[in-house]
Scaffold this motif. Structure first.
Motif, PDB file in Angstrom:
ATOM      1  N   ARG A 151       0.718  -1.126  -0.032  1.00  0.00           N
ATOM      2  CA  ARG A 151      -0.087  -0.274   0.086  1.00  0.00           C
ATOM      3  C   ARG A 151       0.987   1.321   0.065  1.00  0.00           C
ATOM      4  N   MET A 152       1.972   1.110   0.861  1.00  0.00           N
ATOM      5  CA  MET A 152       2.824   2.280   0.709  1.00  0.00           C
ATOM      6  C   MET A 152       3.437   2.555  -0.578  1.00  0.00           C
ATOM      7  N   LEU A 153       3.725   1.737  -1.387  1.00  0.00           N
ATOM      8  CA  LEU A 153       4.220   1.860  -2.678  1.00  0.00           C
ATOM      9  C   LEU A 153       3.527   2.821  -3.466  1.00  0.00           C
ATOM     10  N   GLU A 154       2.116   2.815  -3.278  1.00  0.00           N
ATOM     11  CA  GLU A 154       1.415   3.596  -4.196  1.00  0.00           C
ATOM     12  C   GLU A 154       1.634   5.073  -3.905  1.00  0.00           C
ATOM     13  N   GLN A 155       2.130   5.378  -2.791  1.00  0.00           N
ATOM     14  CA  GLN A 155       2.572   6.678  -2.526  1.00  0.00           C
ATOM     15  C   GLN A 155       4.155   6.988  -3.260  1.00  0.00           C
ATOM     16  N   ASN A 180       3.217 -11.074  -8.637  1.00  0.00           N
ATOM     17  CA  ASN A 180       3.893 -10.588  -9.874  1.00  0.00           C
ATOM     18  C   ASN A 180       4.240  -9.243  -9.908  1.00  0.00           C
ATOM     19  N   LEU A 181       5.367  -9.226 -10.587  1.00  0.00           N
ATOM     20  CA  LEU A 181       5.565  -7.289 -10.871  1.00  0.00           C
ATOM     21  C   LEU A 181       4.764  -6.799 -11.645  1.00  0.00           C
ATOM     22  N   GLN A 182       4.401  -7.353 -12.666  1.00  0.00           N
ATOM     23  CA  GLN A 182       3.459  -6.744 -13.438  1.00  0.00           C
ATOM     24  C   GLN A 182       2.136  -6.575 -12.881  1.00  0.00           C
ATOM     25  N   ASP A 183       1.738  -7.434 -12.075  1.00  0.00           N
ATOM     26  CA  ASP A 183       0.226  -7.106 -11.172  1.00  0.00           C
ATOM     27  C   ASP A 183       0.585  -5.959 -10.316  1.00  0.00           C
ATOM     28  N   LEU A 184       1.863  -5.727  -9.848  1.00  0.00           N
ATOM     29  CA  LEU A 184       1.944  -4.784  -8.945  1.00  0.00           C
ATOM     30  C   LEU A 184       2.145  -3.535  -9.654  1.00  0.00           C
ATOM     31  N   LEU A 185       2.858  -3.385 -10.816  1.00  0.00           N
ATOM     32  CA  LEU A 185       2.780  -2.262 -11.707  1.00  0.00           C
ATOM     33  C   LEU A 185       1.419  -1.834 -12.214  1.00  0.00           C
ATOM     34  N   SER A 186       0.756  -2.965 -12.291  1.00  0.00           N
ATOM     35  CA  SER A 186      -0.447  -2.525 -12.803  1.00  0.00           C
ATOM     36  C   SER A 186      -1.285  -1.735 -12.001  1.00  0.00           C
ATOM     37  N   ARG A 187      -1.274  -2.335 -10.646  1.00  0.00           N
ATOM     38  CA  ARG A 187      -2.002  -1.768  -9.609  1.00  0.00           C
ATOM     39  C   ARG A 187      -1.714  -0.210  -9.447  1.00  0.00           C
ATOM     40  N   LEU A 188      -0.252   0.038  -9.523  1.00  0.00           N
ATOM     41  CA  LEU A 188       0.168   1.445  -8.946  1.00  0.00           C
ATOM     42  C   LEU A 188       0.034   2.091 -10.086  1.00  0.00           C
ATOM     43  N   TYR A 189       0.208   1.822 -11.662  1.00  0.00           N
ATOM     44  CA  TYR A 189      -0.006   2.817 -12.909  1.00  0.00           C
ATOM     45  C   TYR A 189      -1.319   2.713 -13.542  1.00  0.00           C
ATOM     46  N   GLU A 191      -3.589  -0.662 -15.487  1.00  0.00           N
ATOM     47  CA  GLU A 191      -3.146  -2.106 -16.633  1.00  0.00           C
ATOM     48  C   GLU A 191      -2.721  -1.575 -17.703  1.00  0.00           C
ATOM     49  N   ASP A 192      -3.129  -0.463 -18.461  1.00  0.00           N
ATOM     50  CA  ASP A 192      -2.583   0.153 -19.681  1.00  0.00           C
ATOM     51  C   ASP A 192      -1.388   0.860 -19.568  1.00  0.00           C
ATOM     52  N   ASN A 193      -1.044   1.259 -18.376  1.00  0.00           N
ATOM     53  CA  ASN A 193       0.100   2.290 -18.172  1.00  0.00           C
ATOM     54  C   ASN A 193       1.540   1.627 -17.508  1.00  0.00           C
ATOM     55  N   TYR A 194       1.604   0.333 -16.948  1.00  0.00           N
ATOM     56  CA  TYR A 194       2.570  -0.080 -15.981  1.00  0.00           C
ATOM     57  C   TYR A 194       3.778  -0.021 -17.061  1.00  0.00           C
ATOM     58  N   GLN A 195       3.807  -0.027 -18.135  1.00  0.00           N
ATOM     59  CA  GLN A 195       5.335   0.032 -18.904  1.00  0.00           C
ATOM     60  C   GLN A 195       5.659   1.232 -18.811  1.00  0.00           C
ATOM     61  N   HIS A 196       5.120   2.262 -18.538  1.00  0.00           N
ATOM     62  CA  HIS A 196       5.550   3.547 -18.217  1.00  0.00           C
ATOM     63  C   HIS A 196       6.827   3.493 -17.177  1.00  0.00           C
ATOM     64  N   ALA A 197       6.353   2.798 -16.289  1.00  0.00           N
ATOM     65  CA  ALA A 197       7.451   2.469 -15.151  1.00  0.00           C
ATOM     66  C   ALA A 197       8.895   2.212 -15.691  1.00  0.00           C
ATOM     67  N   TYR A 198       9.005   1.294 -16.676  1.00  0.00           N
ATOM     68  CA  TYR A 198      10.357   1.018 -17.315  1.00  0.00           C
ATOM     69  C   TYR A 198      10.724   1.917 -18.220  1.00  0.00           C
ATOM     70  N   ILE A 199       9.813   2.793 -19.041  1.00  0.00           N
ATOM     71  CA  ILE A 199      10.609   3.851 -19.574  1.00  0.00           C
ATOM     72  C   ILE A 199      11.102   5.054 -18.618  1.00  0.00           C
ATOM     73  N   ASP A 200      10.260   5.263 -17.781  1.00  0.00           N
ATOM     74  CA  ASP A 200      10.616   6.553 -16.846  1.00  0.00           C
ATOM     75  C   ASP A 200      11.970   5.883 -16.256  1.00  0.00           C
ATOM     76  N   VAL A 201      12.092   4.777 -15.493  1.00  0.00           N
ATOM     77  CA  VAL A 201      13.615   4.360 -14.979  1.00  0.00           C
ATOM     78  C   VAL A 201      14.285   4.272 -15.738  1.00  0.00           C
ATOM     79  N   GLY A 202      14.245   3.597 -17.187  1.00  0.00           N
ATOM     80  CA  GLY A 202      15.262   3.406 -17.817  1.00  0.00           C
ATOM     81  C   GLY A 202      15.833   4.858 -18.340  1.00  0.00           C
ATOM     82  N   ASN A 203      15.103   5.857 -18.582  1.00  0.00           N
ATOM     83  CA  ASN A 203      15.457   7.178 -18.758  1.00  0.00           C
ATOM     84  C   ASN A 203      16.272   7.771 -17.767  1.00  0.00           C
ATOM     85  N   TYR A 204      15.678   7.461 -16.539  1.00  0.00           N
ATOM     86  CA  TYR A 204      16.313   7.967 -15.172  1.00  0.00           C
ATOM     87  C   TYR A 204      17.757   7.478 -15.149  1.00  0.00           C
TER      88      TYR A 204
END
Length: 255
Positions: A151-155, A180-189, A191-204
């Motif tokens: 729940r804290m990861l949502e912040q 599953n990490l994809q399930d976690l990221l889907s909850r955070l971002y 379902e259609d946007n979880y791949q943005h995490a990879y792009i943002d972190v990759g760019n960072y």
């Protein structure tokens, strides 16, 4: 009136949160291993519990470097300090770590007593019973702690320092969180946007000069979606940077 947050706290919060999560996962994993050994009839050693208590103590102290201490829980009154006021989930996490630390201290001392001082059968039985009670409570606390972290990861979904840890250590994170990490990221971002995490972190990572990390993250993004144009473009940037760096190094070595 609370003080302004100090530059040290502001700058170090992302990294200390990352460190706290990493250390908590390590503590949870260590406890799971010890619990498995107990189930197999093997004793938990004092040194193992000592190491666990030290991990938890460090997390506890790190949290108080960036968060104001709660001096009156009933009235939610915090110390007057140039730190962040913890959110509900952050407070729950701090309390969870504190309780686990003190429970670990109890079972570690009980284990020491059982290893060195319990010649009397009645005293041994009492120590074993007390140990079992606190051990079961620790199992509950660690399970609760994992749910608090989820729940804290949502912040922290915009905290690239934290999210990069999840992506860099995907299999380990999945094992500890039991999700599953994809399930976690889907909850955070979403379902259609979880791949943005990879792009943002990759760019960072690229901007930070961590090309090897960026390559791993972007490779994972492309394995999920080979047609991800952003990931492909960033991967080209990484490869070009690596080529340029290698070329410059070779030229320097042959001067």
């Amino acid at each position: 009136m609370s003080r302004e947050i100090s530059p040290f706290v502001r700058a170090n919060k992302p990294w200390l949160i990352r460190k706290a999560l990493s250390s908590y996962f390590r503590a949870s994993n260590a406890f799971s291993n010890m619990d498995r050994e107990r189930s197999d009839g093997r004793p938990v050693r004092f040194e193992s519990l000592k190491n666990l208590s030290e991990i938890l103590f460090e997390i506890k102290e790190d949290m108080y470097l960036i968060f104001r201490r709660l001096v009156d829980p009933k009235k939610r009154i915090f110390e007057d300090a140039s730190k962040h006021t913890p959110s509900q989930f952050e407070t729950e996490f701090i309390n969870n770590v504190g309780l686990l630390f003190h429970k670990t201290m109890i079972v570690r001392e009980l284990e020491y007593v059982m290893e060195h001082y319990t010649e009397d059968d009645e005293e041994l039985i009492t120590a074993e019973n007390d140990f079992n009670i606190h051990w079961l409570r620790m199992k509950v606390l660690f399970n609760n702690g994992i749910e608090i972290i989820k729940r804290m990861l949502e912040q922290y979904k915009d905290n690239l320092v934290v999210i990069s840890y999840l992506l860099e250590n995907d299999r380990y994170v999945e094992e500890v969180l039991k999700e599953n990490l994809q399930d976690l990221l889907s909850r955070l971002y979403g379902e259609d946007n979880y791949q943005h995490a990879y792009i943002d972190v990759g760019n960072y990572c690229i901007k930070s000069g961590w090309n090897d990390k960026a390559k791993k993250i972007l490779s994972d993004a492309l394995s999920l979606d080979p047609e991800n144009d952003c990931a492909r473009q960033l991967m080209k940037t990484v490869n070009n940077d690596n080529y340029s760096a290698t070329k410059a190094r070779v030229a320097k070595e042959h001067k």
